[in-house]
Write a protein that holds these residues in place. Structure first.
Motif, PDB file in Angstrom:
ATOM      1  N   TYR A 133      -3.029  -2.098 -18.896  1.00  6.59           N
ATOM      2  CA  TYR A 133      -1.943  -2.431 -19.820  1.00  6.59           C
ATOM      3  C   TYR A 133      -1.839  -1.372 -20.918  1.00  6.59           C
ATOM      4  O   TYR A 133      -0.758  -0.840 -21.198  1.00  6.59           O
ATOM      5  N   GLU A 134      -2.977  -1.037 -21.526  1.00  2.00           N
ATOM      6  CA  GLU A 134      -2.989  -0.037 -22.601  1.00  2.00           C
ATOM      7  C   GLU A 134      -2.587   1.337 -22.079  1.00  2.00           C
ATOM      8  O   GLU A 134      -1.916   2.109 -22.775  1.00  2.00           O
ATOM      9  N   ASP A 135      -2.969   1.634 -20.852  1.00  2.00           N
ATOM     10  CA  ASP A 135      -2.701   2.961 -20.287  1.00  2.00           C
ATOM     11  C   ASP A 135      -1.246   3.173 -19.904  1.00  2.00           C
ATOM     12  O   ASP A 135      -0.733   4.300 -19.986  1.00  2.00           O
ATOM     13  N   HIS A 136      -0.557   2.113 -19.467  1.00  2.80           N
ATOM     14  CA  HIS A 136       0.733   2.322 -18.803  1.00  2.80           C
ATOM     15  C   HIS A 136       1.916   1.568 -19.394  1.00  2.80           C
ATOM     16  O   HIS A 136       3.050   1.791 -18.958  1.00  2.80           O
TER      17      HIS A 136
ATOM     18  N   ILE B 250       0.877  -1.177   0.000  1.00  7.41           N
ATOM     19  CA  ILE B 250       0.000   0.000   0.000  1.00  7.41           C
ATOM     20  C   ILE B 250       0.912   1.224   0.000  1.00  7.41           C
ATOM     21  O   ILE B 250       1.276   1.749   1.056  1.00  7.41           O
ATOM     22  N   PRO B 251       1.322   1.672  -1.170  1.00  2.00           N
ATOM     23  CA  PRO B 251       2.328   2.743  -1.259  1.00  2.00           C
ATOM     24  C   PRO B 251       1.766   4.123  -0.924  1.00  2.00           C
ATOM     25  O   PRO B 251       0.552   4.352  -0.968  1.00  2.00           O
ATOM     26  N   GLU B 252       2.654   5.019  -0.585  1.00  4.98           N
ATOM     27  CA  GLU B 252       2.311   6.426  -0.388  1.00  4.98           C
ATOM     28  C   GLU B 252       2.745   7.213  -1.616  1.00  4.98           C
ATOM     29  O   GLU B 252       3.560   6.746  -2.418  1.00  4.98           O
ATOM     30  N   LYS B 253       2.208   8.406  -1.752  1.00  7.51           N
ATOM     31  CA  LYS B 253       2.538   9.234  -2.900  1.00  7.51           C
ATOM     32  C   LYS B 253       4.047   9.458  -2.968  1.00  7.51           C
ATOM     33  O   LYS B 253       4.687   9.780  -1.972  1.00  7.51           O
ATOM     34  N   GLY B 254       4.596   9.253  -4.146  1.00  7.97           N
ATOM     35  CA  GLY B 254       6.031   9.393  -4.327  1.00  7.97           C
ATOM     36  C   GLY B 254       6.769   8.073  -4.332  1.00  7.97           C
ATOM     37  O   GLY B 254       7.912   8.002  -4.801  1.00  7.97           O
ATOM     38  N   ASP B 255       6.138   7.016  -3.806  1.00 10.83           N
ATOM     39  CA  ASP B 255       6.753   5.693  -3.816  1.00 10.83           C
ATOM     40  C   ASP B 255       6.758   5.119  -5.231  1.00 10.83           C
ATOM     41  O   ASP B 255       5.921   5.491  -6.075  1.00 10.83           O
ATOM     42  N   LEU B 256       7.669   4.184  -5.501  1.00  9.02           N
ATOM     43  CA  LEU B 256       7.811   3.590  -6.828  1.00  9.02           C
ATOM     44  C   LEU B 256       6.519   2.952  -7.307  1.00  9.02           C
ATOM     45  O   LEU B 256       6.163   3.054  -8.487  1.00  9.02           O
ATOM     46  N   TYR B 257       5.814   2.304  -6.400  1.00  3.23           N
ATOM     47  CA  TYR B 257       4.623   1.549  -6.807  1.00  3.23           C
ATOM     48  C   TYR B 257       3.315   2.294  -6.541  1.00  3.23           C
ATOM     49  O   TYR B 257       2.241   1.693  -6.488  1.00  3.23           O
ATOM     50  N   TYR B 258       3.387   3.608  -6.424  1.00  2.83           N
ATOM     51  CA  TYR B 258       2.181   4.402  -6.168  1.00  2.83           C
ATOM     52  C   TYR B 258       1.407   4.637  -7.467  1.00  2.83           C
ATOM     53  O   TYR B 258       1.979   4.808  -8.539  1.00  2.83           O
ATOM     54  N   GLY B 259       0.094   4.659  -7.383  1.00  2.00           N
ATOM     55  CA  GLY B 259      -0.750   4.978  -8.525  1.00  2.00           C
ATOM     56  C   GLY B 259      -1.022   3.783  -9.417  1.00  2.00           C
ATOM     57  O   GLY B 259      -0.615   2.649  -9.137  1.00  2.00           O
ATOM     58  N   TYR B 260      -1.738   4.029 -10.521  1.00  2.79           N
ATOM     59  CA  TYR B 260      -2.140   2.936 -11.413  1.00  2.79           C
ATOM     60  C   TYR B 260      -0.946   2.273 -12.074  1.00  2.79           C
ATOM     61  O   TYR B 260      -0.835   1.043 -12.116  1.00  2.79           O
ATOM     62  N   SER B 261      -0.043   3.083 -12.590  1.00  2.96           N
ATOM     63  CA  SER B 261       1.156   2.535 -13.219  1.00  2.96           C
ATOM     64  C   SER B 261       1.991   1.773 -12.194  1.00  2.96           C
ATOM     65  O   SER B 261       2.477   0.668 -12.463  1.00  2.96           O
ATOM     66  N   GLY B 262       2.130   2.354 -10.999  1.00 11.96           N
ATOM     67  CA  GLY B 262       2.922   1.700  -9.955  1.00 11.96           C
ATOM     68  C   GLY B 262       2.321   0.389  -9.503  1.00 11.96           C
ATOM     69  O   GLY B 262       3.044  -0.597  -9.284  1.00 11.96           O
ATOM     70  N   GLY B 263       0.995   0.338  -9.354  1.00 10.00           N
ATOM     71  CA  GLY B 263       0.345  -0.908  -8.945  1.00 10.00           C
ATOM     72  C   GLY B 263       0.548  -2.010  -9.964  1.00 10.00           C
ATOM     73  O   GLY B 263       0.794  -3.171  -9.613  1.00 10.00           O
ATOM     74  N   PHE B 264       0.442  -1.647 -11.240  1.00  7.91           N
ATOM     75  CA  PHE B 264       0.637  -2.631 -12.309  1.00  7.91           C
ATOM     76  C   PHE B 264       2.093  -3.093 -12.347  1.00  7.91           C
ATOM     77  O   PHE B 264       2.385  -4.283 -12.537  1.00  7.91           O
ATOM     78  N   ARG B 265       3.008  -2.186 -12.119  1.00  9.19           N
ATOM     79  CA  ARG B 265       4.441  -2.531 -12.102  1.00  9.19           C
ATOM     80  C   ARG B 265       4.768  -3.423 -10.909  1.00  9.19           C
ATOM     81  O   ARG B 265       5.581  -4.352 -11.009  1.00  9.19           O
ATOM     82  N   CYS B 266       4.130  -3.144  -9.772  1.00 10.02           N
ATOM     83  CA  CYS B 266       4.330  -3.943  -8.560  1.00 10.02           C
ATOM     84  C   CYS B 266       4.043  -5.415  -8.826  1.00 10.02           C
ATOM     85  O   CYS B 266       4.810  -6.299  -8.410  1.00 10.02           O
TER      86      CYS B 266
ATOM     87  N   ARG C 183       1.819  -8.242 -23.804  1.00 11.22           N
ATOM     88  CA  ARG C 183       0.417  -8.311 -23.373  1.00 11.22           C
ATOM     89  C   ARG C 183      -0.020  -9.744 -23.110  1.00 11.22           C
ATOM     90  O   ARG C 183      -0.843 -10.001 -22.211  1.00 11.22           O
ATOM     91  N   SER C 184       0.526 -10.699 -23.844  1.00 17.64           N
ATOM     92  CA  SER C 184       0.132 -12.100 -23.687  1.00 17.64           C
ATOM     93  C   SER C 184       0.552 -12.683 -22.339  1.00 17.64           C
ATOM     94  O   SER C 184       0.080 -13.760 -21.949  1.00 17.64           O
TER      95      SER C 184
END
Length: 324
Positions: A220-223, A188-204, A233-234
């Motif tokens: 996937y399409e967004d980030h 559960i990241p905080e703002k500024g953390d690597l895995y924060y936000g939609y892109s960060g959650g997907f990367r996590c 994508r597969s």
């Protein structure tokens, strides 16, 4: 006695006429609840541009009713001080469920939709096949109390019996304990953390920190375009079902005190922003949206309300959040 009755009848007629005049004045004015400021560094963001446009389209006098918070906007609608207000999804949930206010229009997203879908992603080779398999697995959230990353998935799973919550719990902070008890390790990241936000959650999830990412159906399409941490994508898979729709900012009214005729005039005037000269500049500059769509309360807020309404303490949390 006859003179007295005649006098009272005259008074009644005058009072009725006066009241009618007052109502007519109110009907000819549209008041928009808006967080105004003294100066606008960017002239295109001045809400007076919106007021002038709606005046031209409707033939009504349009006034800006200054408010300091979303709760103040809700109160203005409740008591007739304002006719319309734009709220975000959480404030709209409170306005609808606690005060019976209704949605008639909503901002569009960049793709023209008025919502995005909250859904979970896993890697294609994951052993997770359904939401029932998530217990004990490591989870990636977009942040604390974020809609798609936490409130929608947790609310959906609580509402559908996949996660049990004691009826005695009614504090929003208890959600962290509920998450930690259900999943293995929750990021559960905080703002500024690597895995924060939609892109960060997907990367996590992509980098193996978590087994599942609670993000959007379009993540996937967004980030992933141009990001070297993304896989093909597969190698990803969406889990079904989705958790529901997260609404764009709606425009709300109080149908108990607004006539159908006035509501239709307001809706038509705002929808004219999509096509009339100068409309696109106001949409972008004042309302921060590419367009406006006609929606219904249930259609726009229904699945969002069904999900988050089961979160312990959510109503109190929103009351405090939007009263500032």
């Amino acid at each position: 006695m006859a003179k007295f009755l005649s006098f009272m009848a005259t008074i009644l007629i005058i009072a009725t006429a006066f009241t009618g005049c007052l109502n007519q004045v109110d009907e000819d004015i549209i008041k928009i609840a808006y967080k105004t400021q003294d100066d606008y560094n960017d002239a295109s963001a001045n809400p007076q541009l919106l007021a002038d446009f709606i005046t031209a389209q409707s033939g009504f006098t349009v006034e800006l009713y200054p408010i300091s918070s979303d709760i103040a906007a809700i109160e203005a609608l409740r008591f007739g001080h304002a006719d319309i207000a734009f709220l975000d999804g959480g404030a709209a949930f409170i306005a609808w469920k606690q005060h019976g206010l209704d949605v008639i229009l909503a901002n569009q997203n960049s793709d023209g939709s008025t919502f995005y879908t909250a859904q979970a992603w896993v890697l294609e080779n994951s052993s997770i096949q359904s939401l029932e398999d998530l217990e004990g697995k490591n989870s990636c959230h977009t942040g604390w109390l974020k809609s798609a990353g936490m409130l929608m998935p947790m609310g959906y799973m609580i509402n559908n019996g996949l996660i049990e919550v004691s009826e005695e719990i009614d504090e929003i902070d208890s959600l962290r304990t509920i998450i930690e008890n259900h999943f293995g390790t929750a990021t559960i990241p905080e703002k500024g953390d690597l895995y924060y936000g939609y892109s960060g959650g997907f990367r996590c999830m992509t980098e193996g920190v978590g087994d599942v990412a609670f993000v959007k159906s379009t993540s996937y399409e967004d980030h992933c375009e141009g990001n070297d941490w993304c896989l093909d994508r597969s190698e990803y898979r969406l889990l079904s079902p989705a958790f529901g729709r997260v609404p764009s900012h709606p425009m709300m009214i109080n149908m108990e005190i607004m006539s159908q005729e006035k509501m239709d005039i307001i809706a038509d005037a705002f929808l004219a922003l999509n096509s009339a000269e100068g409309g696109s500049e106001i949409l972008e500059g004042v309302l921060n949206t590419p367009g406006i769509s006609e929606v219904t309360t249930e259609g726009h807020l229904g699945s969002y309300s069904d999900a988050i309404g089961t979160i312990p303490g959510i109503a109190n949390f929103f009351d405090e959040k939007y009263d500032s």
